[in-house]
Design a protein around this motif. Structure first.
Motif, mmCIF file in Angstrom:
data_model
loop_
_atom_site.group_PDB
_atom_site.id
_atom_site.type_symbol
_atom_site.label_atom_id
_atom_site.label_comp_id
_atom_site.label_asym_id
_atom_site.label_seq_id
_atom_site.Cartn_x
_atom_site.Cartn_y
_atom_site.Cartn_z
ATOM 1 N N ALA A 22 23.601 -23.321 30.940
ATOM 2 C CA ALA A 22 23.227 -23.685 29.573
ATOM 3 C C ALA A 22 21.767 -23.337 29.299
ATOM 4 O O ALA A 22 21.429 -22.833 28.217
ATOM 5 C CB ALA A 22 23.472 -25.170 29.335
ATOM 6 N N MET A 23 20.887 -23.578 30.260
ATOM 7 C CA MET A 23 19.479 -23.214 30.088
ATOM 8 C C MET A 23 19.308 -21.713 29.928
ATOM 9 O O MET A 23 18.555 -21.244 29.068
ATOM 10 C CB MET A 23 18.669 -23.716 31.288
ATOM 11 N N SER A 24 20.000 -20.948 30.740
ATOM 12 C CA SER A 24 19.930 -19.498 30.611
ATOM 13 C C SER A 24 20.393 -19.070 29.223
ATOM 14 O O SER A 24 19.771 -18.219 28.569
ATOM 15 C CB SER A 24 20.792 -18.825 31.685
ATOM 16 N N GLY A 25 21.475 -19.686 28.745
ATOM 17 C CA GLY A 25 22.018 -19.313 27.447
ATOM 18 C C GLY A 25 21.083 -19.625 26.295
ATOM 19 O O GLY A 25 20.903 -18.806 25.383
ATOM 20 N N VAL A 26 20.458 -20.797 26.301
ATOM 21 C CA VAL A 26 19.573 -21.154 25.181
ATOM 22 C C VAL A 26 18.302 -20.314 25.194
ATOM 23 O O VAL A 26 17.614 -20.206 24.171
ATOM 24 C CB VAL A 26 19.225 -22.657 25.182
ATOM 25 N N LEU A 27 17.995 -19.705 26.329
ATOM 26 C CA LEU A 27 16.845 -18.802 26.414
ATOM 27 C C LEU A 27 17.234 -17.351 26.149
ATOM 28 O O LEU A 27 16.414 -16.450 26.299
ATOM 29 C CB LEU A 27 16.189 -18.919 27.794
ATOM 30 N N GLY A 28 18.497 -17.129 25.781
ATOM 31 C CA GLY A 28 18.952 -15.782 25.466
ATOM 32 C C GLY A 28 19.430 -14.986 26.651
ATOM 33 O O GLY A 28 19.687 -13.784 26.536
ATOM 34 N N GLY A 29 19.582 -15.644 27.795
ATOM 35 C CA GLY A 29 20.019 -14.964 29.004
ATOM 36 C C GLY A 29 21.529 -14.993 29.157
ATOM 37 O O GLY A 29 22.255 -15.543 28.324
ATOM 38 N N PRO A 30 22.021 -14.422 30.245
ATOM 39 C CA PRO A 30 23.473 -14.394 30.482
ATOM 40 C C PRO A 30 24.012 -15.761 30.858
ATOM 41 O O PRO A 30 23.287 -16.614 31.383
ATOM 42 C CB PRO A 30 23.607 -13.402 31.647
ATOM 43 N N VAL A 31 25.284 -15.976 30.578
ATOM 44 C CA VAL A 31 25.985 -17.203 30.962
ATOM 45 C C VAL A 31 27.232 -16.783 31.723
ATOM 46 O O VAL A 31 28.117 -16.149 31.174
ATOM 47 C CB VAL A 31 26.367 -18.045 29.726
ATOM 48 N N HIS A 32 27.274 -17.124 33.002
ATOM 49 C CA HIS A 32 28.339 -16.625 33.863
ATOM 50 C C HIS A 32 29.119 -17.774 34.485
ATOM 51 O O HIS A 32 29.082 -17.999 35.687
ATOM 52 C CB HIS A 32 27.765 -15.747 34.977
ATOM 53 N N THR A 33 29.825 -18.516 33.681
ATOM 54 C CA THR A 33 30.702 -19.551 34.208
ATOM 55 C C THR A 33 31.931 -19.613 33.333
ATOM 56 O O THR A 33 31.876 -19.289 32.140
ATOM 57 C CB THR A 33 29.988 -20.920 34.250
ATOM 58 N N CYS B 203 29.903 -19.827 14.667
ATOM 59 C CA CYS B 203 29.009 -20.857 15.214
ATOM 60 C C CYS B 203 27.812 -20.228 15.909
ATOM 61 O O CYS B 203 27.959 -19.326 16.736
ATOM 62 C CB CYS B 203 29.780 -21.748 16.189
ATOM 63 N N ALA B 204 26.625 -20.726 15.609
ATOM 64 C CA ALA B 204 25.411 -20.203 16.220
ATOM 65 C C ALA B 204 25.350 -20.482 17.715
ATOM 66 O O ALA B 204 24.611 -19.805 18.444
ATOM 67 C CB ALA B 204 24.189 -20.808 15.529
ATOM 68 N N LEU B 205 26.109 -21.464 18.170
ATOM 69 C CA LEU B 205 26.086 -21.812 19.595
ATOM 70 C C LEU B 205 27.070 -20.991 20.418
ATOM 71 O O LEU B 205 27.125 -21.149 21.639
ATOM 72 C CB LEU B 205 26.407 -23.298 19.772
ATOM 73 N N ALA B 206 27.850 -20.134 19.790
ATOM 74 C CA ALA B 206 28.899 -19.399 20.492
ATOM 75 C C ALA B 206 28.394 -18.616 21.699
ATOM 76 O O ALA B 206 29.076 -18.581 22.733
ATOM 77 C CB ALA B 206 29.639 -18.477 19.529
ATOM 78 N N PRO B 207 27.222 -17.955 21.668
ATOM 79 C CA PRO B 207 26.776 -17.223 22.858
ATOM 80 C C PRO B 207 26.579 -18.116 24.084
ATOM 81 O O PRO B 207 26.680 -17.646 25.215
ATOM 82 C CB PRO B 207 25.445 -16.609 22.407
ATOM 83 N N VAL B 208 26.277 -19.400 23.862
ATOM 84 C CA VAL B 208 26.096 -20.331 24.981
ATOM 85 C C VAL B 208 27.406 -21.040 25.298
ATOM 86 O O VAL B 208 27.855 -21.076 26.444
ATOM 87 C CB VAL B 208 25.009 -21.379 24.663
ATOM 88 N N CYS B 209 28.041 -21.573 24.278
ATOM 89 C CA CYS B 209 29.279 -22.341 24.466
ATOM 90 C C CYS B 209 30.449 -21.441 24.848
ATOM 91 O O CYS B 209 31.252 -21.779 25.723
ATOM 92 C CB CYS B 209 29.584 -23.108 23.186
ATOM 93 N N GLY B 210 30.560 -20.302 24.172
ATOM 94 C CA GLY B 210 31.667 -19.391 24.434
ATOM 95 C C GLY B 210 33.025 -19.944 24.054
ATOM 96 O O GLY B 210 34.055 -19.425 24.488
ATOM 97 N N GLY B 211 33.036 -21.008 23.244
ATOM 98 C CA GLY B 211 34.309 -21.634 22.901
ATOM 99 C C GLY B 211 34.787 -22.639 23.924
ATOM 100 O O GLY B 211 35.849 -23.247 23.760
ATOM 101 N N ARG C 4 18.604 -27.184 24.675
ATOM 102 C CA ARG C 4 17.706 -26.283 23.949
ATOM 103 C C ARG C 4 16.405 -26.990 23.584
ATOM 104 O O ARG C 4 15.308 -26.440 23.766
ATOM 105 C CB ARG C 4 18.404 -25.770 22.691
ATOM 106 N N HIS C 5 16.516 -28.228 23.085
ATOM 107 C CA HIS C 5 15.319 -28.986 22.729
ATOM 108 C C HIS C 5 14.434 -29.237 23.946
ATOM 109 O O HIS C 5 13.212 -29.001 23.901
ATOM 110 C CB HIS C 5 15.734 -30.308 22.085
#
Length: 392
Positions: free
Chosen positions: A246-257, A327-335, A366-367
């Motif tokens: 989640a931290m990687s995702g909110v920083l614009g990085g890859p999310v691999h899970t 949804c703006a959170l889709a890159p992190v959440c992925g559904g 993110r906060h």
């Protein structure tokens, strides 16, 4: 087959009961054919590495002799072709010196399921006769974490239970020195919601903004408490996969899970009879939900990649339903986890049954990360505060 009777198990107590018609263990013939299919796939796609996870039930129930034969066969067929990273997910009950020596010889990493303190763990993870299992698992973990075997220890898998205090749970896991912890949300769908979300009968019609405007988020509260305890520690005590991703995702990085992010799905399950299936978490959806109609004797893994389910799961944002795509959170959440999206009317084109919990949790991460990064940027000649242990 398994030697525990965990009441949340998605193999034995879920809607799909196909295990009843399959052998209890994979034969050498089926393993050999599976290895040949893996080698075929490696050559076709020129893969530098593959990951094989021995899973159950409980994989150690096949016994040391058969397990050794299976691992030898994997090495003979695949070591000349590709680098293999082999691991095992175990409940730990049978993990002893002899098994660990065998796993060491074959370089097999071990992850163990542990739900926290004795009371927390034994609420769900019991033997069929009702006896608790925590003491046996704890003894196995002490052996696994000993200097002789520590290199095999990959981590702990902990299923979130709202009845357990999140900080106490995290600290109980720390006692075993795991290099990584995976917090797992209990499986559920819109038709069969997970514990604590029974009131959620209607999927959101629009993306959540800032968490949940439509009701409580009990799993977000649990995860946030555990995250803050982990994030605020003066030193990094262990990795927590969900938190780090989640931290990687909110920083614009890859999310691999599998449960977060938009990375293409790259996992199939080969059952004991050689049947090729999609992720076994789909067993909570309904009878036959994981099925592909394929098996290792007649079909390649490329054919599994061509199934509608796999194509959708490899399509990134376009593979999600309309609410998630907006949804703006889709890159992190992925559904969220694919199985958790299922609705009897709209299928998998639906936000996760954990939608609002995931939104609230990601918003909190993110906060916290952005505030921590702001404190790391000096605004004067005065030294800034010590950085949180979880940040690089």
């Amino acid at each position: 087959m398994c030697n525990l009777s965990c009441d949340y198990c998605y193999v034995y107590f879920a809607a799909d009961q196909s295990w009843r018609g399959r052998p209890a263990a994979m034969s050498l013939g089926t393993m050999g054919r599976t290895a040949d299919r893996i080698a075929e796939h490696v050559r076709e796609y020129r893969l530098p590495e593959v990951r094989i996870i021995l899973h159950g039930g409980e994989p150690l129930l096949v016994g040391r002799t058969h397990l050794g034969e299976l691992l030898t066969l994997i090495a003979e067929r695949l070591d000349p072709v590709v680098k293999v990273r082999c691991s095992m997910q175990s409940n730990g009950i049978l993990l002893d010196e002899e098994f660990l020596e065998l796993l060491r010889r074959h370089r097999v990493g071990v992850s163990v399921s542990l739900d926290g303190s004795p009371a927390a763990h034994d609420r769900h993870r019991r033997f069929a006769n009702g006896r608790p299992s925590h003491a046996r698992v704890a003894a196995a973990l002490r052996l696994l974490n000993s200097p002789r075997h520590r290199e095999l220890f990959r981590g702990l898998l902990c299923t979130v239970d709202l009845a357990n205090d999140p900080v106490d749970t995290y600290e109980a896991l720390l006692d075993f020195g795991a290099p990584r912890v995976d917090f797992l949300l209990p499986h559920g769908t819109w038709e069969r919601p997970p514990p604590g979300l029974e009131h959620r009968e209607t999927p959101p019609a629009r993306p959540p903004v800032g968490g949940s405007p439509d009701g409580p988020t009990p799993y977000a509260r649990w995860l946030i408490a555990a995250f803050d305890r982990w994030f605020d520690a003066p030193r990094k005590e262990t990795g927590v996969r969900m938190f780090e991703e989640a931290m990687s995702g909110v920083l614009g990085g890859p999310v691999h899970t599998e449960g977060l992010g938009l990375a293409p799905a790259d996992l199939v399950v080969v059952e004991a009879d050689g049947t090729i299936e999609h992720s076994d978490s789909l067993k909570v959806v309904g009878a036959g939900a994981p099925e592909t109609g394929l098996d290792v004797f007649r079909h390649s893994f490329s054919e599994a990649l061509a199934t509608e389910t796999m194509r959708r799961r490899q399509a990134g944002l376009s593979g999600l339903g309309p609410v998630c795509r907006d949804c703006a959170l889709a890159p992190v959440c992925g559904g969220g986890l694919y199985a958790h999206r299922h609705h009897p009317t709209t299928g998998f084109a639906t936000p996760s049954v954990y939608c609002f919990d995931l939104a609230a949790f990601i918003a909190h991460v993110r906060h916290r990360v952005h505030v921590a990064l702001a404190h790391l940027t000096p605004t004067s000649s005065e030294p800034g505060p010590e950085r949180p242990s979880a940040l690089p």
